[in-house]
Design a protein around this motif. Structure first.
Motif: not given
Length: 217
Positions: A44-59
């Motif tokens: 559900s993070i993508e609905k909020i911030i635009g990044y998918g889960t795979n992106e978020m764990v690397r940022i």
């Protein structure tokens, strides 16, 4: 690494409730305190911030948070970590301003607490919710209250001026000066200016113009 039992439980939960996943707006996340990166974050993070889960764990987390909110978050984490080490594991709630993938800014409310993984590493478990709409409503309400207070303040000033002007003023029948409560005499312009917000600009009425300047038509 994240606690495996928690990982399995979350995975089982997501699989079991896959049909309603689209309706879930809150984000569940786990942060590795040593690397300050997400070790888990729900889809559900993508609905909020635009990044998918795979992106978020690397940022890096600070890339997604406004500087003032990042400093606030670090202060909360430091205080929470200190209390956790003393055996006081308290949930903390904070409102932070984040940066969307498209560059826009928005507000979230995060509630989190510390826990230990299987290898005793300390991690942060939390839930995040977008509150931009609520904050916009609150800001509009605060602005409305400020305008109302300013209006009421102006109304009180006008009321005081009207009461002053409606009262009986001792005025000289000759020079037209006004006597105050201390017995001092003032020009009309001076007295009104001191007791109200009115300003004067001098001109001349037609009868006075004819009397004083008869040569001017």
């Amino acid at each position: 690494m994240m606690n495996k039992s928690i990982t399995k439980k979350i995975a089982r939960y997501e699989k079991q409730y896959k049909l309603i996943e689209k309706a879930i707006v809150d984000v569940i996340f786990v942060v590795d305190m040593e690397t300050m990166t997400f070790s888990y974050i729900s889809p559900s993070i993508e609905k909020i911030i635009g990044y998918g889960t795979n992106e978020m764990v690397r940022i890096p987390i600070n890339d997604c948070v406004m500087p003032h909110s990042y400093r606030k978050a670090m202060e909360y984490l430091a205080e929470g970590y200190r209390k956790y080490r003393l055996g006081k594991n308290i949930k903390r709630t904070a409102q932070l301003e984040l940066i969307h993938k498209d560059g826009s800014r928005f507000w979230v409310e995060i509630t989190a607490k510390f826990f230990k993984g299987e290898t005793d590493e300390i991690q942060l478990f939390g839930v995040m919710r977008n509150i931009s709409s609520q904050r916009a409503i609150e800001q509009e309400r605060n602005e409305l209250l400020q305008r109302l207070e300013a209006s009421l303040g102006q109304q009180k000033v006008l009321q005081a001026e009207n009461e002053m002007l409606r009262g009986l003023l001792p005025i000289c029948s000759g020079c037209k000066k006004i006597r105050d409560e201390d017995g001092k005499w003032w020009q009309v312009e001076e007295y009104v200016s001191m007791h109200s917000e009115a300003d004067f600009s001098h001109t001349i009425c037609p009868p006075c113009k004819k009397r004083i300047y008869p040569e001017i038509d």
